[in-house]
Write an enzyme that holds these catalytic residues in place. Structure first.
Site, PDB file in Angstrom:
ATOM      1  N   GLY A  29      39.474  42.766  48.596  1.00 55.67           N
ATOM      2  CA  GLY A  29      40.924  42.899  48.563  1.00 55.67           C
ATOM      3  C   GLY A  29      41.486  41.700  47.820  1.00 55.67           C
ATOM      4  CG  ASN A  30      42.101  41.904  44.592  1.00 53.62           C
ATOM      5  OD1 ASN A  30      42.867  42.723  44.085  1.00 53.62           O
ATOM      6  ND2 ASN A  30      40.805  42.136  44.757  1.00 53.62           N
ATOM      7  CB  SER A  75      40.989  38.859  42.244  1.00 49.84           C
ATOM      8  OG  SER A  75      40.529  40.179  42.448  1.00 49.84           O
ATOM      9  CB  SER A  76      36.036  40.763  40.462  1.00 49.84           C
ATOM     10  OG  SER A  76      36.283  41.481  41.655  1.00 49.84           O
ATOM     11  CD  GLU A  77      38.928  45.615  40.776  1.00 50.49           C
ATOM     12  OE1 GLU A  77      39.507  45.836  39.688  1.00 50.49           O
ATOM     13  OE2 GLU A  77      37.937  46.250  41.165  1.00 50.49           O
ATOM     14  CG  HIS A  96      42.599  46.142  45.262  1.00 51.34           C
ATOM     15  ND1 HIS A  96      42.476  47.473  45.596  1.00 51.34           N
ATOM     16  CD2 HIS A  96      41.341  45.708  45.039  1.00 51.34           C
ATOM     17  CE1 HIS A  96      41.199  47.815  45.563  1.00 51.34           C
ATOM     18  NE2 HIS A  96      40.491  46.753  45.248  1.00 51.34           N
ATOM     19  CG  HIS A  98      38.499  47.417  49.766  1.00 50.88           C
ATOM     20  ND1 HIS A  98      37.258  46.939  49.471  1.00 50.88           N
ATOM     21  CD2 HIS A  98      39.168  47.452  48.584  1.00 50.88           C
ATOM     22  CE1 HIS A  98      37.173  46.679  48.169  1.00 50.88           C
ATOM     23  NE2 HIS A  98      38.329  46.979  47.616  1.00 50.88           N
ATOM     24  CG  HIS A 159      37.984  50.575  44.137  1.00 54.14           C
ATOM     25  ND1 HIS A 159      38.091  50.160  42.829  1.00 54.14           N
ATOM     26  CD2 HIS A 159      38.050  49.440  44.873  1.00 54.14           C
ATOM     27  CE1 HIS A 159      38.189  48.848  42.786  1.00 54.14           C
ATOM     28  NE2 HIS A 159      38.169  48.384  44.021  1.00 54.14           N
TER      29      HIS A 159
HETATM   30  P1  13P Z   1      37.666  39.883  44.874  1.00 55.90           P
HETATM   31  O1  13P Z   1      39.167  39.791  44.762  1.00 55.90           O
HETATM   32  O2  13P Z   1      37.116  38.887  45.877  1.00 55.90           O
HETATM   33  O3  13P Z   1      36.998  39.759  43.530  1.00 55.90           O
HETATM   34  O4  13P Z   1      37.340  41.297  45.504  1.00 55.90           O
HETATM   35  C1  13P Z   1      37.034  42.397  44.705  1.00 55.90           C
HETATM   36  C2  13P Z   1      37.468  43.679  45.265  1.00 55.90           C
HETATM   37  O5  13P Z   1      38.190  43.795  46.226  1.00 55.90           O
HETATM   38  C3  13P Z   1      36.979  44.858  44.541  1.00 55.90           C
HETATM   39  O6  13P Z   1      37.599  45.990  44.942  1.00 55.90           O
END
Ligand code: 13P
Length: 200
Positions: A29-30, A75-77, A96, A98, A159
């Site tokens: 999440g981010n 964040s990877s997103e 974002h 989950h 996702h």
């Molecule tokens: P990060 O923000 O820690 O990269 O989490 C990735 C993520 O939630 C992918 O859906």
């Protein structure tokens, strides 16, 4: 206090709260905020636990990913966030998550229907599904942009969830309502066929 420092603190406090609420799990999440006038995105770092996160950990980037400030990677997103701010520059914050009930809907590619007045009032209508794309790619954001039209949030197939707002409190509230609507929708389906509410 300057605006960047105030946003770093607000992002950190809200991310910790979202973690406590189980909107986030593990380090996933981010959360981001956008300063339109300076074209800067402030975003949570990748793979950092929310319990230990401090305001200095928030990463400041340009929409093309260039890092302006921060000792961690964003964040990877970050591309998901950047693509949404590009399409909807009036937005000030993106979550974002989950969150489990809403993500369950995303896993079976089912939108969250308008069975509650809050879904119209806070989210603008049915929470649509965005087509799946490999996490971390621009395509995740491009698909979300389509599903977000005139909405406060959308699902990302297989996702998670995106909630957007003019500021952090609004995006957070929408993330909460998406999860609440999904939870009630899940329970309702155990009892019978959910009845769709006509427009507000
Ligand atoms: P990060 O923000 O820690 O990269 O989490 C990735 C993520 O939630 C992918 O859906």
């Amino acid at each position: 206090m300057d605006r960047i420092q105030a946003l770093r603190e607000e992002i950190t406090a809200t991310a910790k709260q979202a973690f406590e609420q189980k909107l986030f799990a593990g380090t996933s999440g981010n959360l981001s905020a956008y300063i339109k006038e300076e074209n800067l995105i402030l975003i949570t770092p990748t793979c950092v636990r929310y319990e230990t996160m401090v305001p200095e950990d928030i990463v400041v980037i340009r929409p093309d990913g260039e890092k302006v400030e921060g000792h961690y990677e964003p964040s990877s997103e970050w591309r998901l966030h950047a693509a949404i701010y590009k399409a909807y520059p009036e937005l000030g914050s993106i979550f974002h998550t989950h969150s489990p009930y809403a993500t369950a809907f995303a896993v079976v590619h089912q939108p969250i229907e308008t069975t509650l007045i809050e879904t119209y009032f806070f989210l603008g209508g049915e929470v649509r599904c965005a087509e799946y794309a490999t996490p971390g790619t621009w395509a995740v954001g491009e698909n979300a942009v389509l599903a977000l039209k005139d909405r406060g949030g959308c699902l990302l197939n297989n996702h998670g969830v995106v909630a957007v707002g003019k500021d952090i409190p609004e995006a957070h509230l929408r993330a909460e309502y998406i999860e609440d609507a999904a939870k009630i929708g899940f329970f309702a389906r155990q009892l019978g066929e959910p009845v769709i509410l006509p427009k507000l």
